[in-house]
Design an enzyme around this catalytic site. Structure first.
Site, short mmCIF file in Angstrom:
data_model
loop_
_atom_site.label_atom_id
_atom_site.label_comp_id
_atom_site.label_asym_id
_atom_site.label_seq_id
_atom_site.Cartn_x
_atom_site.Cartn_y
_atom_site.Cartn_z
N ASP B 73 40.11 51.44 10.07
CA ASP B 73 40.07 50.01 10.37
C ASP B 73 38.92 49.80 11.36
OD1 ASP B 73 40.61 47.39 10.54
OD2 ASP B 73 42.58 47.60 11.47
N SER B 74 38.32 48.61 11.31
CA SER B 74 37.10 48.38 12.09
C SER B 74 37.37 48.30 13.58
CB SER B 74 36.45 47.09 11.64
OG SER B 74 37.29 45.99 11.95
N GLY B 75 38.58 47.90 13.93
CA GLY B 75 38.86 47.71 15.34
C GLY B 75 38.79 46.26 15.77
N GLY B 76 38.42 45.38 14.82
CA GLY B 76 38.37 43.95 15.16
C GLY B 76 39.71 43.48 15.71
N ASP B 127 35.59 42.14 11.85
CA ASP B 127 35.97 40.75 11.54
C ASP B 127 36.63 40.12 12.75
OD1 ASP B 127 38.27 42.31 11.53
OD2 ASP B 127 39.27 41.08 10.03
N GLN B 177 39.44 36.30 5.65
CA GLN B 177 40.25 35.63 6.67
C GLN B 177 40.48 34.18 6.25
OE1 GLN B 177 41.80 36.91 9.16
NE2 GLN B 177 40.86 38.93 9.48
N GLY B 204 44.42 39.05 8.66
CA GLY B 204 44.98 37.86 9.32
C GLY B 204 46.36 37.46 8.83
N ASP B 254 49.05 49.38 4.68
CA ASP B 254 49.26 50.21 5.86
C ASP B 254 50.19 49.44 6.76
OD1 ASP B 254 47.93 49.33 8.71
OD2 ASP B 254 46.98 48.32 7.01
#
Lengths: 354, 354
Positions: B73-76, B127, B177, B204, B254
């Site tokens: 996951d990007s960590g946003g 994101d 989103q 989201g 997930d």
């Protein structure tokens, strides 16, 4: 040494499952490391899960899924160290549970009954363990009680024939006390050695004394024990203590060190051949949380199928991020070290090198 | 779905290894349960152990000893939920680390760079995820930024040709989103669907809205996504949510539920056949710490080689005594449930029953 759950080669080390579980590991996993027997605790199992639960399962082996022999410590040490508001009234110890504050009573017979229900392969008598340093008066009083209780325990076990546990033969060990007073220790060894115990433990050591004192006590106590019965040094110790004690004639060990220090990221590491020709243990300990391990690509332990798959850097990371896998890998490492050490000691004895 | 670390059958569930470790389990153990791919997190790995450590190991797979594909996951989401003093300046997110308070900057390109170093099989773009409920203005602003960053990410990845990771082909997913606004979601699906992503995620959701709202959003969003690319619903959910989402066309899941609830002693238990003809999931959850399990001799799970060896009473005891083995057995149980569910779903789809 023969037990109802199988033969055990001496000298041996018992991984600790105080509350009917080894910290983060299964019994099968410590068996794979070479564990032949584990240790659990009467006091803890009595308070939780309680005797009625254990009875429902037919014993501790079934409850915790353990196919290794189990030695149960009597709980004397725990009653005297953990519980509040302890009072001795005759043969009863009245105390408050350290869990819920409830009033509890243990006495020598009850401790045998509980261990009968637990179905442990080796039972320990209820004793009174005094911390060191202590006065001769205190040591003597505790010793008299310990002896009275030992006799009471062995008589009770015989009388009972352990009807509650029909099939298993349970061994019973006496516990030699006497603090660091030579005359008391010899008196205790002689008295308890004369009773019909299956083995004798040296208790009341590793309770605050120096290593020198511990070795002195062993030096005069062990030769006074019956030679043909197993000798168990309770709660000891560091690798060098174990080697020394084996030389003094000790056959059995248990200690929280490998599991407790694993929790704090202290790892036991063999330096090449574990046991040197001199009889010294060739090892070091490392604090895996130390920054110098952050990028260390070397395996945790190259001689273990799981530990060789993980680097020290990864274990460092697991500790830093408080991942529960950290405890599992560190405990595995330290128990492997202790069990390997015992294997090496047995091998050295076999070839006459120790 | 093909990844550099192997093929993955859809729909699938990814066990979570946020900080490069599955709670108390090895990757081999979740693989044995049927896990095909796991999820880790860019933000967490960036802060600890850090990119330079991961690079030294040649990637996250080698660092954590993982032979399964990894999605990062990007960590946003983490930047927006965990960190303090977050400021967006142009394309940079400035924030304080939740670990040591240090000032950190992430931006879309840096997030690609980090994931390049991690060597994950599937990378996610940075994101902006807004919680629900929210206003249209906020959702729109976040969406514009999300789209700008998505384009920037895909262009950067192409330009880079991912030189930093020479061998592995890394997939890149966009994240749709738009909160619970149909026009925004459709706009997002259309825009991101038109870019050259390897898959599309619906982000989201599971951020405070009702299940009804979640399903509504899926109902109009998923059909607007490119049909020939995998659809990933991030952070969802309960078994019934997963079934529903599969019906709406989701392929990838997930969720922290199985591992987090295991920590609190909540166990997922199949009631006989897991997936009913009606398409409903046939299960219950139990709180193993409940007193009624104190003497329950039934196995934790009769269909698992380790879990069948332990009773519910024993697991109850492990939780009550806070033994670390508790977490291990409970996590194993819950991940088995989720992974079994996915197997059943795949089987049902194959025979046309879902």
């Amino acid at each position: 040494m023969a037990t109802s759950s199988g033969r055990v080669d001496t000298p041996f080390f018992m991984p600790i499952a105080t509350k009917a579980a080894i910290k983060s590991l299964t019994v099968a996993e410590v068996k794979d490391l070479g564990a032949q027997i584990i240790l659990s605790n009467t006091y803890h199992n009595y308070l939780r899960p309680g005797v009625s639960t254990i009875k429902k399962f037919g014993g501790l082996h079934q409850f915790m899924n353990c196919d290794l022999p189990i030695l149960t410590d009597s709980g004397g040490y725990q009653v005297f160290s953990l519980s509040n508001l302890r009072k001795i009234k005759g043969n009863n110890i009245e105390f408050r549970s350290h869990i819920d504050g409830s009033l509890q009573i243990l006495n020598p017979k009850k401790v045998i009954d509980i261990q009968g229900a637990l179905g442990s392969d080796i039972m320990m008598v209820l004793d009174e363990c005094v911390g060191l340093p202590t006065t001769k008066k205190k040591a003597q009083e505790a010793l008299e009680r310990t002896h009275r209780w030992a006799k009471m325990s062995i008589d009770y076990k015989k009388k009972l024939g352990l009807k509650s546990v029909k099939i298993r033969k349970q061994l019973l060990f006496g516990i030699v006390q006497g603090a660091d007073f030579k005359d008391l220790r010899l008196q205790s060894a002689q008295y308890l050695g004369g009773l019909d115990f299956d083995g004798l433990a040296v208790g009341g050591l590793a309770v605050g004394e120096s290593t020198k004192t511990m070795y002195e006590v062993l030096k005069y106590t062990v030769p006074a024990l019956p030679e043909n019965k197993p000798h168990y040094l309770m709660g000891v110790g560091y690798p060098e203590n174990i080697i020394a004690a084996v030389k003094y004639g000790i056959d059995m060990f248990d200690c929280v060190i490998p599991t407790r220090e694993a929790r704090h990221g202290k790892l036991y590491i063999a330096n090449g051949k574990l046991l040197m020709a001199s009889g010294q243990v060739n090892y070091k300990t490392i604090s895996i949380t130390n920054a110098k391990f952050a990028k260390d690509k070397s395996p945790i332990n190259k001689d273990h199928p799981l530990l060789k798959q993980y680097s020290k850097a990864y274990l460092h990371h697991l500790f830093k991020t408080q991942e529960p896998l950290a405890l599992r890998l560190a405990t595995l490492n330290n128990l492997k070290f202790y069990l390997d050490l015992m294997k090496e000691i047995r091998r050295a004895i076999k070839v006459g090198k120790l």
